[in-house]
Scaffold this active site. Sequence first.
Site, PDB file in Angstrom:
ATOM      1  N   SER A 184       0.845  -1.187   0.000  1.00 57.09           N
ATOM      2  CA  SER A 184       0.000   0.000   0.000  1.00 57.09           C
ATOM      3  C   SER A 184       0.890   1.250   0.000  1.00 57.09           C
ATOM      4  CB  SER A 184      -0.944  -0.053   1.200  1.00 57.09           C
ATOM      5  OG  SER A 184      -1.997   0.861   1.052  1.00 57.09           O
ATOM      6  N   ASP A 447      -8.338  -5.028  -6.002  1.00 57.68           N
ATOM      7  CA  ASP A 447      -7.844  -4.026  -5.052  1.00 57.68           C
ATOM      8  C   ASP A 447      -8.384  -2.645  -5.428  1.00 57.68           C
ATOM      9  OD1 ASP A 447      -6.415  -2.393  -3.353  1.00 57.68           O
ATOM     10  OD2 ASP A 447      -4.463  -2.805  -4.256  1.00 57.68           O
TER      11      ASP A 447
END
Length: 513
Positions: A184, A447
């Site tokens: 991330s 995602d």
Amino acid sequence: MMWVALLILSGLARAAIPNAMLRGMQSLPKLSVPERSIISPNGTALPSITTVYYFDQLIDHNNPGLGTFQQRYWMNWEFYEPGGPIILMTPGEVNADGYEGYTTNDTINGLIAQQQNGAAILIEHRFFGYSNPYDNLTSESLALLTIQQAIDDLVYFATTADLPMPGGDAVKPDQAPWILIGGSYSGALTSWTMVNKPGIFWAGYASSAVVEAITDYYAYFTPIREYMPQNCSSDVQAVIAYLDGMFAANDTAGIQTLKEAFGLGDLVHVDDFASALQYNLFDWQSLQPDVGPGSMFFEFCDALEVKDGVSAGPQGWGLDNAIYSWGNFWNTTYYNYVCGYEDAETCLGTYNTSQSYWTNVTVDNPSRSWFWIVCNQVGWYQAGPPEGQPAIVSRIHQPIYDERDCVNMFPDAFAYPPQPTVAETNMMYAGWNVNISRLFFANGLRDPWREATVSADGLNKPNTPSMPIFEGDGFHCSDLITENGVVDLTVAAVQVAALSYMHDWLAEWKPNA
């Protein structure tokens, strides 16, 4: 990457976050700390991986004379043998307590360590948890919370730290290969560090790495819309179009009626209401391949689409039923989940700047620290899409809504809503244009942060032997967790490829003469 739209906290703890942007905050999935004993290759019992170590980190890398602060880190050398790599990760925008499992083979970090006889380290990011240069999170203190200072922290640690394991004073990057891993935001930090400070880390692994800073990040919701149940998407789009139509027509009475259907009639501002309707979608970010129908996101969709045991077709049940069932879900389940005993305006409103949420400057407040990075350098405001695109979130929510919150949070720093310096960030750290040898990118089709990664739609960045890009069917950072590869063979393929590349790259490493 980041607010990972929720902090991803659960239950009533979320009530302290009256801001949709922070509910989409990117964070790494947590995993439990293994209960097994930690034993070295020669059979020696090692310290618990929850043992906290401290490193004297520079407060300001541009002014070393300011001194140092205590930066926390954790370490596991159960697989280490001399000559093996040192694997470094920061969990990014969180208190690092509870993330110690990332030093074990329950994660890709530990799998690499096990395969390569390496040691794994988890280091807390500056201004998160209890790794703070100062004892507060005021704007003045947070001036030292920048991407560059975070990069310099990782480099300074690698080049100067004497590690607590045997021989830990002789494994600097010119003596042993270092691998930087992140997911991330910290995955982006992996890429940005290798671009900005080449030659320190021999190899990198970047999972769901949001390398491109984007102000108007409406594409957050694209993978959600693409992969959520189609009937649920259809009905959510119908409600959102109805709300946006009333807003365009200035139908305040109709909007009030809709708010009341959700039990949010006391929420004063329509943009706060539009933002609240995003909350159900942010629950997508906490999904992983092993998460089943009982998750909050699928509970939400089931509430909309299942009537008397019958599921709606791809077009959903239609607007009237969608308003009733979505509103009923908020009234019976979701309001308490988000707000507990708080009234709607206190819980979901963003206009009362005297609330402690905006004014609390005590340390270990990840929302505030993360917001500082967002407001200044990366944006990623999860807004409604442009006209002409399908919308599962309201176009009432535009980047200015979140930029206004920057003023709410940091009135000393911003007299008016700021524009984050995304162009400068992307220029300095390469963004989508990254081209670095021995950097492995791992992404997931499902995602919500995919469109800020090197696997963004239309980017068509080549997958090369020197900078591989692999994409599985996973969610956010799914490939970091070993168990997800057991559940999902596409995630396993990403993990296997990464291990193969790391094996080959590390075989090429030579110490400096």
